[in-house]
Design an enzyme around this catalytic site. Structure first.
Site, mmCIF file in Angstrom:
data_model
loop_
_atom_site.group_PDB
_atom_site.id
_atom_site.type_symbol
_atom_site.label_atom_id
_atom_site.label_comp_id
_atom_site.label_asym_id
_atom_site.label_seq_id
_atom_site.Cartn_x
_atom_site.Cartn_y
_atom_site.Cartn_z
ATOM 1 C CB CYS A 157 -34.936 52.842 86.669
ATOM 2 S SG CYS A 157 -34.229 51.890 87.989
ATOM 3 N N GLY A 158 -38.561 52.244 87.165
ATOM 4 C CA GLY A 158 -39.579 51.243 86.909
ATOM 5 C C GLY A 158 -39.262 49.918 87.579
#
Lengths: 289, 136
Positions: free
Chosen positions: A89-90
Site C-alpha cells: 500500500c505504498g
C-alpha cells in the site's frame, strides 16, 4: 542482446504481473468506497451524540469527570497505532512508523492494531502492551473492547495520556499520518461541535435525568471515546484501501511501460534475425552462382 | 392520535426510524414505556429487549448498551447494537455465546481478550432473551 525466447518469456511474465496489480487495484477501489460509506453511516450517531452532550453540558459541571482530567506531568503515554494487516500500500505504513519512531522510548507504551504495526514495534523493541487484530469491517463492539482497555489504563493512572496515531484520510491521493489525543477528552465544549447545527437543541432546563445527570454523564463519556476511536479506525481503513489503489495503479502503469519497451526490443531482435537470414541465403546463392 | 418519532442509531447505521404509537425501553432503572407527550428524559440503556408498538403490532429488537433521549415527541436511542427479532439467528447466537464462555474459562487470557469475549457474551444473551420470549 538477449535471445528472442528470453524476451518473449519476460514479456509474458510482466503481463501477468500487470494483470494481478490491475485486479488488486479494482478490489482496493471498491473496498475504499465501502469503507468511506461505513464512515458516513456513523453520521446520525455523531449528530445525536453531540445533541445529547450539548444538553448535558448546560446541566452538569463538566470539569469533574475523570476522563476529562488533564494531568500536568505526563509520565507515561499510551499510543494506539493503527496500521494495516497487509503490505502493498505504498508508503502508508512507512510514513506512519516514522512518526511512531519519534516517541520517547522510555515513556511510551503502544497498543497495536494491524499486523504491520505489530511487526514494526517488535522489530524496534518498543513497549507494546496489547495487540488487537481487526477484520476489514470492524464492528463497533470489537472497537469498544480496545477503547475500554485504553480507558481502564487511563483511569488506573498507568498512563497519563492516550494518543491515536493513524493515517488520516485526506483524499484518495493523500493520507496523512496524524496523532490525535483520545484521552483526556479535551473539553466538552470542543466535542466535535464544529457543525453545531441549529437543530432543536432542547435546552437542558426541562430535561429529566435518570438516575441523575452525573451518572448519565458517566455513562456517556466512554461512549464518546469508543465512537471517536471507531471513526478513526474506519478512516484509516479508507486510507489503507485508497493508498493500495494508488500504489497498484502505479504498478500497473509501470508494468505496461515495461511491456512496451520489451516489445520494441523484441521486434528489433526479430527483424535483425530475419535480415541476417536473408543475407545468408543471398551470399550462399552468390557463391554458388 | 398523536404519534412518537423513534430513531434507533448505532455507529454502524441508522437501524430504525419511524413514527410509532409507543415504545418500551429497557433502562438502567428498569423497563419504562414512552407514549406521546412524555416529559423530556435522558437515561441509560441496558442490554435487553426494546418493544415498539405501532398500529397494534409489536416489533421487538435486541439492543445493547447505550442511552436514550426523549424530547418533543422524539425518542432517540443510541446503542452499540440493535437487531430485529426476525434477524436474530438463535443457533448462531447460542454458538457464539458458548464459544465465548469457553474461551473465558481459559485463564491465560489477557485483559483485552477477555473484555472482547465479555462483550460478545453480553450481545448474545440479549439476542437470545428476545428470541426465546415468544416460545414461553
Amino acid at each position: 542482446m538477449a535471445s528472442l525466447r528470453d524476451i518473449r518469456r519476460r514479456i509474458k511474465s510482466v503481463k501477468n504481473t500487470a494483470q494481478i496489480t490491475k485486479a488488486m487495484q479494482m478490489v482496493a477501489a471498491s473496498k475504499m468506497r465501502k469503507a468511506q460509506e461505513a464512515a458516513l453511516h456513523g453520521r446520525p450517531y455523531a449528530v445525536t451524540l453531540n445533541r445529547v452532550l450539548v444538553t448535558l453540558r448546560d446541566t452538569v459541571d463538566e470539569n469533574i469527570h475523570p476522563l476529562l482530567e488533564k494531568r500536568d506531568e505526563i509520565k507515561h503515554e499510551l499510543v494506539i497505532l493503527i496500521s494495516t494487516d497487509k503490505g502493498l500500500c505504498g508508503g502508508l505504513n512507512t510514513n506512519l512508523f516514522r512518526e511512531a519512531a519519534a516517541y520517547d522510548r522510555e515513556k511510551t507504551q503502544f497498543i497495536s492494531i494491524g499486523r504491520k504495526g505489530t511487526q514494526f514495534l517488535a522489530r524496534t523493541k518498543r513497549k507494546m502492551i496489547a495487540d488487537f487484530a481487526l477484520k476489514d469491517h470492524p464492528s463497533f463492539l470489537e472497537v469498544k473492547a480496545i477503547s475500554q482497555f485504553a480507558i481502564d489504563k487511563f483511569l488506573a493512572h498507568e498512563v497519563d495520556k492516550v494518543t491515536v496515531l493513524f493515517p488520516r484520510f485526506v483524499n484518495t491521493l493523500n493520507q496523512l499520518p496524524t496523532a490525535l489525543p483520545l484521552l483526556p477528552i479535551t473539553s466538552l465544549a470542543e466535542l466535535g461541535l464544529a457543525e453545531e447545527e441549529g437543530e432543536k437543541t432542547s435546552s437542558g432546563a426541562g430535561m429529566n435525568f435518570e438516575p441523575n445527570a452525573h451518572s448519565v454523564l458517566d455513562a456517556i463519556m466512554p461512549f464518546y471515546v469508543h465512537f471517536e476511536l471507531y471513526q478513526m479506525i474506519l478512516g484509516s481503513r479508507a486510507s489503507e484501501h485508497s493508498a493500495r489503489m494508488v500504489a497498484m495503479k502505479n504498478a500497473t502503469d509501470n508494468a505496461k511501460q515495461i511491456v512496451k519497451d520489451l516489445t520494441l526490443e523484441y521486434n528489433k531482435a526479430r527483424q535483425a534475425a530475419i535480415t541476417k537470414e536473408i543475407l545468408e541465403i543471398a551470399t550462399a546463392q552468390l557463391a554458388l552462382g | 392520535m398523536s404519534t412518537l418519532r423513534l430513531e434507533i442509531v448505532t455507529p454502524e447505521a441508522k437501524t430504525y426510524s419511524d413514527d410509532v404509537d409507543s415504545v418500551v425501553i429497557p433502562g438502567v432503572e428498569g423497563e419504562f414505556g414512552v407514549l406521546p407527550q412524555h416529559v423530556p428524559l435522558l437515561t441509560q440503556l441496558k442490554p435487553g429487549e426494546l418493544r415498539v408498538i405501532k398500529g397494534g403490532e409489536e416489533i421487538r429488537l435486541a439492543v445493547g448498551e447505550g442511552f436514550v433521549e426523549v424530547a418533543d415527541d422524539m425518542v432517540a436511542v443510541l446503542t452499540d447494537m440493535a437487531i430485529r427479532e426476525s434477524d436474530i439467528d438463535e443457533s448462531a447466537a447460542e454458538d457464539a455465546m458458548r464459544r465465548a464462555e469457553e474461551a473465558m474459562k481459559d485463564e491465560s487470557l489477557s485483559d483485552e481478550q477477555s473484555a472482547a469475549f465479555q462483550a460478545s457474551i453480553q450481545k448474545s444473551v440479549a439476542q437470545l432473551r428476545v428470541k426465546r420470549r415468544r416460545s414461553f
